[in-house]
Design a protein around this motif. Structure first.
Motif, PDB file in Angstrom:
ATOM      1  N   TYR A 106      55.651  47.442  38.033  1.00 52.40           N
ATOM      2  CA  TYR A 106      55.265  46.038  37.881  1.00 52.40           C
ATOM      3  C   TYR A 106      53.821  45.841  38.324  1.00 52.40           C
ATOM      4  O   TYR A 106      53.023  45.190  37.642  1.00 52.40           O
ATOM      5  N   GLU A 107      53.471  46.406  39.478  1.00 53.26           N
ATOM      6  CA  GLU A 107      52.109  46.283  39.987  1.00 53.26           C
ATOM      7  C   GLU A 107      51.088  46.917  39.038  1.00 53.26           C
ATOM      8  O   GLU A 107      49.999  46.376  38.845  1.00 53.26           O
ATOM      9  N   ALA A 108      51.428  48.067  38.451  1.00 51.36           N
ATOM     10  CA  ALA A 108      50.524  48.718  37.508  1.00 51.36           C
ATOM     11  C   ALA A 108      50.319  47.855  36.259  1.00 51.36           C
ATOM     12  O   ALA A 108      49.188  47.717  35.771  1.00 51.36           O
ATOM     13  N   ASN A 109      51.385  47.280  35.755  1.00 52.49           N
ATOM     14  CA  ASN A 109      51.270  46.388  34.598  1.00 52.49           C
ATOM     15  C   ASN A 109      50.464  45.144  34.939  1.00 52.49           C
ATOM     16  O   ASN A 109      49.672  44.662  34.127  1.00 52.49           O
ATOM     17  N   LEU A 110      50.658  44.619  36.123  1.00 54.28           N
ATOM     18  CA  LEU A 110      49.916  43.437  36.549  1.00 54.28           C
ATOM     19  C   LEU A 110      48.419  43.748  36.664  1.00 54.28           C
ATOM     20  O   LEU A 110      47.578  42.943  36.247  1.00 54.28           O
ATOM     21  N   LYS A 111      48.097  44.907  37.188  1.00 57.19           N
ATOM     22  CA  LYS A 111      46.695  45.305  37.303  1.00 57.19           C
ATOM     23  C   LYS A 111      46.070  45.472  35.917  1.00 57.19           C
ATOM     24  O   LYS A 111      44.938  45.048  35.681  1.00 57.19           O
ATOM     25  N   MET A 112      46.809  46.071  35.006  1.00 53.15           N
ATOM     26  CA  MET A 112      46.308  46.237  33.638  1.00 53.15           C
ATOM     27  C   MET A 112      46.119  44.876  32.965  1.00 53.15           C
ATOM     28  O   MET A 112      45.138  44.656  32.249  1.00 53.15           O
ATOM     29  N   PHE A 113      47.043  43.966  33.192  1.00 50.59           N
ATOM     30  CA  PHE A 113      46.933  42.614  32.642  1.00 50.59           C
ATOM     31  C   PHE A 113      45.669  41.936  33.162  1.00 50.59           C
ATOM     32  O   PHE A 113      44.907  41.338  32.400  1.00 50.59           O
ATOM     33  N   ASP A 114      45.430  42.049  34.470  1.00 53.53           N
ATOM     34  CA  ASP A 114      44.262  41.423  35.073  1.00 53.53           C
ATOM     35  C   ASP A 114      42.963  42.056  34.563  1.00 53.53           C
ATOM     36  O   ASP A 114      41.996  41.348  34.281  1.00 53.53           O
ATOM     37  N   GLN A 115      42.943  43.370  34.429  1.00 54.31           N
ATOM     38  CA  GLN A 115      41.740  44.033  33.924  1.00 54.31           C
ATOM     39  C   GLN A 115      41.452  43.642  32.480  1.00 54.31           C
ATOM     40  O   GLN A 115      40.300  43.427  32.108  1.00 54.31           O
ATOM     41  N   THR A 116      42.474  43.518  31.676  1.00 52.03           N
ATOM     42  CA  THR A 116      42.286  43.094  30.288  1.00 52.03           C
ATOM     43  C   THR A 116      41.756  41.671  30.235  1.00 52.03           C
ATOM     44  O   THR A 116      40.854  41.356  29.453  1.00 52.03           O
ATOM     45  N   ARG A 117      42.293  40.819  31.083  1.00 48.57           N
ATOM     46  CA  ARG A 117      41.820  39.436  31.140  1.00 48.57           C
ATOM     47  C   ARG A 117      40.362  39.373  31.579  1.00 48.57           C
ATOM     48  O   ARG A 117      39.557  38.628  31.011  1.00 48.57           O
ATOM     49  N   GLN A 118      39.975  40.179  32.546  1.00 51.75           N
ATOM     50  CA  GLN A 118      38.587  40.215  33.007  1.00 51.75           C
ATOM     51  C   GLN A 118      37.646  40.724  31.920  1.00 51.75           C
ATOM     52  O   GLN A 118      36.540  40.197  31.745  1.00 51.75           O
ATOM     53  N   MET A 119      38.073  41.752  31.192  1.00 48.04           N
ATOM     54  CA  MET A 119      37.236  42.264  30.101  1.00 48.04           C
ATOM     55  C   MET A 119      37.075  41.217  29.011  1.00 48.04           C
ATOM     56  O   MET A 119      35.988  41.053  28.442  1.00 48.04           O
ATOM     57  N   SER A 120      38.131  40.506  28.720  1.00 47.90           N
ATOM     58  CA  SER A 120      38.059  39.448  27.715  1.00 47.90           C
ATOM     59  C   SER A 120      37.100  38.348  28.152  1.00 47.90           C
ATOM     60  O   SER A 120      36.283  37.870  27.345  1.00 47.90           O
TER      61      SER A 120
END
Length: 129
Positions: A106-120
């Motif tokens: 869950y934490e890994a998916n959350l980190k990936m979600f946040d990184q994608t949002r930041q890149m966007s």
């Protein structure tokens, strides 16, 4: 921008699947001492859409069909004529390991979600200039 929304969609599906898995594990842990309780198991299935995206979804919850523990206690209200009653097939150590694994995923998916949002957000800032 479609690649970002696709990435967010994939990571969101992982978050939902791990949250569902964690709910099943917590049910098992809370019933570790319940006589006759069978461990619940939730598999994952892959949802392959028309595009190249692969999302993970929680599967149907099943009951573990392994043997229930036989406990000898003649004073227990559920005991049979021999003094035995059926316990549970939940192993607390396995459930704790599953909970830890679900939490880390869950934490890994959350980190990936946040990184994608930041890149966007960074891309939008660049396009505004």
């Amino acid at each position: 921008m479609n690649a970002f929304s696709d990435a967010l969609s994939v990571t969101a599906s992982g978050l939902k699947a791990q949250a569902a898995r964690l709910r099943v594990v917590t049910e098992n842990i809370s019933n570790v001492d319940t006589p006759g309780y069978r461990r619940k198991v939730m598999p994952f299935k892959l949802d392959r859409s028309e595009t190249a995206l692969v999302r993970v979804e929680p599967g149907r919850v099943r009951l573990d069909q392994s043997d229930l523990e036989q406990i000898y206690d003649p004073s227990h209200p559920l005991a049979d004529a021999n003094g035995n009653y059926q316990g549970t097939n939940v192993d607390l150590l396995i459930e704790l390991a599953d909970a830890r694994e679900a939490q880390r995923s869950y934490e890994a998916n959350l980190k990936m979600f946040d990184q994608t949002r930041q890149m966007s957000s960074g891309l939008l800032e660049l396009l505004r200039r």
